[in-house]
Design a protein around this motif. Structure first.
Motif, PDB file in Angstrom:
ATOM      1  N   UNK A 324       0.831  -1.202   0.000  1.00  0.00           N
ATOM      2  CA  UNK A 324       0.000   0.000   0.000  1.00  0.00           C
ATOM      3  C   UNK A 324       0.864   1.251   0.000  1.00  0.00           C
ATOM      4  N   UNK A 325       0.322   2.311  -0.579  1.00  0.00           N
ATOM      5  CA  UNK A 325       0.995   3.614  -0.587  1.00  0.00           C
ATOM      6  C   UNK A 325      -0.060   4.694  -0.768  1.00  0.00           C
ATOM      7  N   UNK A 326       0.154   5.857  -0.133  1.00  0.00           N
ATOM      8  CA  UNK A 326      -0.807   6.960  -0.230  1.00  0.00           C
ATOM      9  C   UNK A 326      -0.996   7.386  -1.677  1.00  0.00           C
ATOM     10  N   UNK A 327       0.093   7.392  -2.452  1.00  0.00           N
ATOM     11  CA  UNK A 327       0.016   7.812  -3.853  1.00  0.00           C
ATOM     12  C   UNK A 327      -0.041   6.615  -4.803  1.00  0.00           C
ATOM     13  N   UNK A 328      -0.490   5.467  -4.251  1.00  0.00           N
ATOM     14  CA  UNK A 328      -0.553   4.264  -5.066  1.00  0.00           C
ATOM     15  C   UNK A 328      -1.743   4.238  -6.006  1.00  0.00           C
ATOM     16  N   UNK A 329      -1.884   3.142  -6.744  1.00  0.00           N
ATOM     17  CA  UNK A 329      -3.012   2.960  -7.666  1.00  0.00           C
ATOM     18  C   UNK A 329      -4.293   2.813  -6.850  1.00  0.00           C
ATOM     19  N   UNK A 330      -5.286   3.661  -7.116  1.00  0.00           N
ATOM     20  CA  UNK A 330      -6.540   3.624  -6.356  1.00  0.00           C
ATOM     21  C   UNK A 330      -7.364   2.400  -6.752  1.00  0.00           C
ATOM     22  N   UNK A 331      -7.726   1.605  -5.752  1.00  0.00           N
ATOM     23  CA  UNK A 331      -8.541   0.403  -5.951  1.00  0.00           C
ATOM     24  C   UNK A 331      -9.881   0.614  -5.257  1.00  0.00           C
ATOM     25  N   UNK A 332     -10.969   0.439  -5.991  1.00  0.00           N
ATOM     26  CA  UNK A 332     -12.287   0.737  -5.426  1.00  0.00           C
ATOM     27  C   UNK A 332     -13.319  -0.295  -5.863  1.00  0.00           C
ATOM     28  N   UNK A 333     -14.425  -0.413  -5.119  1.00  0.00           N
ATOM     29  CA  UNK A 333     -15.539  -1.262  -5.556  1.00  0.00           C
ATOM     30  C   UNK A 333     -16.237  -0.615  -6.746  1.00  0.00           C
TER      31      UNK A 333
END
Length: 400
Positions: A324-333
């Motif tokens: 995980x990272x704050x500026x990582x790839x956003x993963x969402x439902x």
């Protein structure tokens, strides 16, 4: 008519109505007379019957009195006399009355093959009703049943208490706990596949979220309700409120499903084998653990860091071991708004949340994992290709 004659008639009527022995204390309560007066009047009744040469007699059995056919006439009238229920028949009837409505197949499972004969006899005597229910029959007790056992109320609690009393009297002491507290299960449509994982088939499907009249009836007769996490408080708003046990379940990850199975196993305890199959449960637990390991190994190939948009996203990423990272790839439902009305930012990688209730939960979890791992790996490939292209461009520029 004198008060004494009235009292004697009351005692006579009580002995006739009982059909079995009656204690002095019971006759005292009915008539309002003293023990001495009861004894005297019963003696007079016995003498009256003997004097007129009646085929009926009143016997004194050590302080308990019974009106009965004289022994010399019993054999001659046996064909017209009502037959007493046998102890095995009473046990079978007790189970039917306690758990009604209950199928013939369920009773046979609990009582063995002889229950078929008991059920036929009970039906012929008008004590139970049989109605078609798929390939078996659904059974309930009748009005005659209540009259037979002297139950004034048809209230389920009164019937159950009476049945426990009868079952104990018929020698059911050793297994009264398993009979008396046999749990009745209901499950929402979403969690039917968890029941199948446990090998459980004896349950009812119910909608406690927006219940119909039939759903409310099912809930009223349910001891253990299996439903989605976060909705239990709303059950108190139902009419009538649900008063049984609630097992709140989640189905986001394989760890959730493993915990769901363990929760059911723990709640049922020794009763688990009455409902499910231990071999089936263990087989599915092992399959879930193996699948989880397979997906964790797949996730090792993901190079990108991820940033979860929701708690559900964080749960999935954590289970897979993805960094995980704050500026990582956003993963969402894949929904735009949560059940609480909160807007959810659509990520670069989305996974399905399956808003429909039916379906196999293992398949659903696999689809979530595949979407997350597949989406992140595609981004990895894209970034790798981009880096390769930039490197090539730099090399070309240096050659010039």
């Amino acid at each position: 008519m004198t008060e004494e004659n009235t009292a004697k008639q009351i005692i006579e009527a009580a002995l006739f109505a009982a059909g079995s022995t009656v204690t002095v204390e019971t006759l005292m309560k009915i008539s309002g007379l003293s023990k001495k007066e009861i004894t005297r009047l019963v003696t007079e009744l016995r003498e009256d019957y003997a004097a007129r040469g009646s085929g009926i007699e009143i016997a004194d059995l050590a302080g308990r009195f019974v009106m009965q056919i004289k022994p010399e006439f019993a054999e001659k009238v046996k064909d017209v006399a009502p037959k007493e229920l046998t102890s095995p028949q009473l046990k079978t009837l007790s189970i039917i009355a306690y758990h009604q409505p209950i199928t013939k197949a369920e009773v046979v499972e609990m009582r063995g093959g002889n229950a078929y004969e008991h059920i036929n006899e009970l039906h012929e005597r008008g004590l139970i009703d049989l109605k078609p229910h798929g390939r078996t029959k659904m059974m309930t007790t009748t009005k005659l049943f209540a009259e037979y056992f002297g139950i004034a109320s048809n209230d389920s609690a009164d019937v159950r208490n009476k049945m426990v009393e009868i079952y104990r009297a018929q020698g059911g002491q050793s297994d009264i706990s398993s009979f008396g507290f046999r749990k009745r299960l209901a499950v929402t449509e979403m969690y039917e596949s968890v029941m199948r994982m446990c090998g459980i088939t004896n349950y009812k499907v119910v909608n406690p979220y927006q219940p119909s009249e039939n759903d409310l009836k099912i809930l009223e007769e349910t001891d253990i309700l299996i439903m989605a996490k976060g909705y239990a408080d709303k059950l108190q708003d139902l009419n009538p409120p649900y008063g049984g046990t609630v097992l709140e379940m989640s189905s986001t990850t394989f760890s959730d499903l493993i915990e769901d199975i363990r929760m059911i196993e723990k709640e049922l305890g020794e009763d688990f084998t009455r409902f499910g199959k231990l071999s089936k449960k263990e087989e599915n637990l092992n399959d879930l653990k193996e699948l989880l390991e397979i997906y964790r190994n797949k996730a090792l190939m993901v190079k990108s860091k991820a940033s979860p948009a929701t708690e559900m996203s964080a749960k999935l990423l954590g289970e897979l071991g993805i960094g995980l990272a704050v500026d990582g790839i956003v993963v969402s439902p894949d929904y735009g708004t949560s059940s609480g009305g909160k807007k959810v930012k659509k990520g670069e990688v989305t996974f399905p949340t399956h808003k429909n209730q039916s379906g196999n939960l293992i398949k659903r979890v696999c689809e979530k994992y595949d979407a997350v791992i597949g989406g992140l790996r595609e981004i990895d490939k894209s970034e790798k290709a981009g880096k390769k292209e930039k490197k090539q461009e730099a090399e070309n520029a240096s050659e010039e």
